[in-house]
Design a protein around this motif. Structure first.
Motif, mmCIF file in Angstrom:
data_model
loop_
_atom_site.group_PDB
_atom_site.id
_atom_site.type_symbol
_atom_site.label_atom_id
_atom_site.label_comp_id
_atom_site.label_asym_id
_atom_site.label_seq_id
_atom_site.Cartn_x
_atom_site.Cartn_y
_atom_site.Cartn_z
ATOM 1 N N GLY A 76 31.082 3.137 -12.339
ATOM 2 C CA GLY A 76 29.640 3.058 -12.142
ATOM 3 C C GLY A 76 29.222 1.709 -11.599
ATOM 4 O O GLY A 76 30.022 0.777 -11.499
ATOM 5 N N MET A 77 27.943 1.616 -11.253
ATOM 6 C CA MET A 77 27.376 0.369 -10.744
ATOM 7 C C MET A 77 25.965 0.219 -11.287
ATOM 8 O O MET A 77 25.209 1.198 -11.413
ATOM 9 N N GLY A 78 25.593 -1.002 -11.641
ATOM 10 C CA GLY A 78 24.244 -1.263 -12.119
ATOM 11 C C GLY A 78 24.003 -2.736 -12.328
ATOM 12 O O GLY A 78 24.681 -3.587 -11.740
ATOM 13 N N SER A 121 27.470 -2.262 -0.872
ATOM 14 C CA SER A 121 26.382 -1.368 -1.245
ATOM 15 C C SER A 121 26.480 -0.959 -2.706
ATOM 16 O O SER A 121 27.559 -0.960 -3.303
ATOM 17 N N ASP A 122 25.340 -0.588 -3.274
ATOM 18 C CA ASP A 122 25.309 -0.137 -4.658
ATOM 19 C C ASP A 122 26.245 1.053 -4.860
ATOM 20 O O ASP A 122 27.007 1.102 -5.826
ATOM 21 N N GLU A 123 26.178 2.048 -3.952
ATOM 22 C CA GLU A 123 26.993 3.248 -4.092
ATOM 23 C C GLU A 123 28.477 2.919 -4.089
ATOM 24 O O GLU A 123 29.260 3.496 -4.839
ATOM 25 N N ALA A 124 28.861 1.966 -3.238
ATOM 26 C CA ALA A 124 30.277 1.586 -3.166
ATOM 27 C C ALA A 124 30.760 1.029 -4.492
ATOM 28 O O ALA A 124 31.922 1.199 -4.864
ATOM 29 N N GLY A 125 29.857 0.374 -5.224
ATOM 30 C CA GLY A 125 30.238 -0.181 -6.520
ATOM 31 C C GLY A 125 30.705 0.876 -7.504
ATOM 32 O O GLY A 125 31.460 0.574 -8.431
ATOM 33 N N ALA A 126 30.269 2.119 -7.313
ATOM 34 C CA ALA A 126 30.676 3.210 -8.199
ATOM 35 C C ALA A 126 31.986 3.851 -7.762
ATOM 36 O O ALA A 126 32.411 4.845 -8.341
ATOM 37 N N CYS A 127 32.641 3.282 -6.752
ATOM 38 C CA CYS A 127 33.887 3.840 -6.221
ATOM 39 C C CYS A 127 35.080 2.917 -6.436
ATOM 40 O O CYS A 127 36.160 3.161 -5.886
ATOM 41 N N LEU A 128 34.897 1.862 -7.200
ATOM 42 C CA LEU A 128 35.921 0.821 -7.256
ATOM 43 C C LEU A 128 36.877 0.950 -8.426
ATOM 44 O O LEU A 128 38.079 0.709 -8.285
ATOM 45 N N GLY A 129 36.388 1.328 -9.587
ATOM 46 C CA GLY A 129 37.216 1.300 -10.793
ATOM 47 C C GLY A 129 38.442 2.175 -10.717
ATOM 48 O O GLY A 129 39.532 1.768 -11.123
ATOM 49 N N ILE A 130 38.302 3.401 -10.208
ATOM 50 C CA ILE A 130 39.454 4.294 -10.086
ATOM 51 C C ILE A 130 39.974 4.351 -8.650
ATOM 52 O O ILE A 130 41.125 3.982 -8.403
ATOM 53 N N ILE A 187 31.767 7.547 1.311
ATOM 54 C CA ILE A 187 30.952 8.306 0.359
ATOM 55 C C ILE A 187 30.789 9.721 0.899
ATOM 56 O O ILE A 187 30.182 9.930 1.957
ATOM 57 N N ALA A 188 31.302 10.695 0.172
ATOM 58 C CA ALA A 188 31.230 12.087 0.622
ATOM 59 C C ALA A 188 29.879 12.710 0.316
ATOM 60 O O ALA A 188 29.340 13.482 1.117
ATOM 61 N N GLN A 189 29.321 12.406 -0.860
ATOM 62 C CA GLN A 189 28.084 13.045 -1.281
ATOM 63 C C GLN A 189 27.383 12.187 -2.317
ATOM 64 O O GLN A 189 28.022 11.582 -3.177
ATOM 65 N N ARG A 190 26.051 12.138 -2.207
ATOM 66 C CA ARG A 190 25.204 11.471 -3.192
ATOM 67 C C ARG A 190 24.313 12.537 -3.822
ATOM 68 O O ARG A 190 23.573 13.229 -3.110
ATOM 69 N N LEU A 191 24.367 12.655 -5.133
ATOM 70 C CA LEU A 191 23.584 13.670 -5.837
ATOM 71 C C LEU A 191 22.876 13.032 -7.029
ATOM 72 O O LEU A 191 23.377 12.063 -7.608
ATOM 73 N N PRO A 192 21.721 13.556 -7.434
ATOM 74 C CA PRO A 192 21.028 13.019 -8.613
ATOM 75 C C PRO A 192 21.692 13.502 -9.895
ATOM 76 O O PRO A 192 22.437 14.487 -9.904
ATOM 77 N N LEU A 193 21.393 12.820 -10.996
ATOM 78 C CA LEU A 193 21.971 13.185 -12.286
ATOM 79 C C LEU A 193 21.676 14.641 -12.638
ATOM 80 O O LEU A 193 22.522 15.317 -13.231
#
Length: 328
Positions: A67-69, A120-129, A298-304
């Motif tokens: 995740g990113m925040g 980018s913020d979204e990229a931050g959610a792609c780093l851990g794994i 980033i393949a897809q951005r979706l809301p919670l």
């Protein structure tokens, strides 16, 4: 806070729920992160589906490890100056009940890493794994300097990063396998010298031609169950086959070809990297991010509210790159 959770394993549409949960508070040595994005990885999907175990370790699980925040509170012993830091997180849901599919997450301070400006913020959610898996696969066993590297699935969430890291870490030749012309273009743009469509071409023949029959020095393998025979065919004697995934829980490998070639088999899961390996990978990744040299797919951005669709998309294998969820 709004969060997604499940209380039993099963199909996404049957077990995933979104509801209000109490805001967590950081304890000693912890930070609280107000999340903007949560990454959905195959391991998250497998855990929710019960493919590893039907039994839950906790009565309720908020999924996702990446995740990113922004840090919005700290516990005792954590410098107050960390409040306001823009961070990416790792292992949020590994051995824990509360992952990143929520507006807030509390976790040990070291698991929240400063995200360099320009990423980018979204990229931050792609780093851990995805990114750390790809990077460790290139760093382990002495690295890839001067090597010929074969990346299986060069347009996937991990594979796309792996192609880039192989190039950045000095590989002589980077070969990637893909399953379509569109994916081939993504792998080429990421830095692959040779891209092979395994659905339309003879991979072993193309690799032998590209290496003058010698074979590749290293294979980074996403599905050892599917590709073991091919891997043994194209790896050079003494080469490294680095495995981070398998499409099946059990598979077999032929003993004599392995021993005859002195093949080094390396299996790892990024959740369980030892401290030194993780610190090395995080530091190197930070450097690449600061230099702005990485492409993030980033393949897809979706809301919670659409977490079920996000899980189904990852589960289907249709996503080309990373699937991320925005938090309200």
């Amino acid at each position: 806070m709004q969060a997604a959770f499940y209380e039993r394993t099963g199909a996404a549409a049957e077990v995933l729920h979104v509801a209000e949960l109490p805001d967590p508070q950081p304890g000693p040595g912890e930070v609280r992160v107000r999340l903007s994005w949560s990454g959905v990885n195959p391991s998250d999907v497998k855990s929710r589906a019960g493919l590893r175990s039907k039994a839950l370790a906790f009565p309720r699980v908020v999924p996702h490890s990446d995740g990113m925040g922004v840090v919005d509170a700290v516990g005792e012993g954590v410098p107050p100056a960390r409040v306001g830091e823009r961070v990416w997180i790792w292992n949020a849901a590994w051995g824990r009940a509360f992952g990143s599919a929520a507006q807030l997450v509390v976790l040990p301070a070291r698991q929240a890493v400063v995200l360099p400006e320009g990423t980018s913020d979204e990229a931050g959610a792609c780093l851990g794994i995805p990114a750390l898996t790809a990077l460790h696969a290139m760093l382990c066993g002495g690295g890839v300097q001067g090597q010929t590297v074969l990346v299986a699935g060069g347009a996937g969430a991990v594979g796309h990063y792996a192609v880039q890291f192989a190039r950045l870490l000095g590989a002589r030749t980077v070969i990637a396998t893909v399953s379509s012309a569109a994916k081939a273009e993504l792998a080429r743009v990421a830095g692959a010298d040779l891209v092979i469509d395994y659905r339309a071409e003879d991979v072993a023949e193309r690799v032998r031609a590209a290496t003058q029959g010698r074979g590749v020095d290293r294979i980074v393998e996403v599905d050892v169950a599917a590709n073991a025979v091919l891997d043994l065919d194209v790896i050079r004697p003494g080469g490294d086959c680095v495995v981070y995934g398998s499409g099946k829980g059990e598979f077999t490998l032929p003993f004599f070809p392995l021993i005859a070639k002195n093949v080094n088999l390396r299996f790892f899961i990024v959740y369980n990297l030892d401290e030194a390996d993780r610190e090395r990978a995080v530091a190197m990744l930070t450097g690449f991010l600061q230099r702005g040299v990485l492409q993030h797919l980033i393949a897809q951005r979706l809301p919670l509210a659409q977490i079920v669709q996000a899980h189904e998309l990852v589960e289907s294998g249709r996503a080309v790159g990373n699937v991320v969820i925005s938090l309200p």
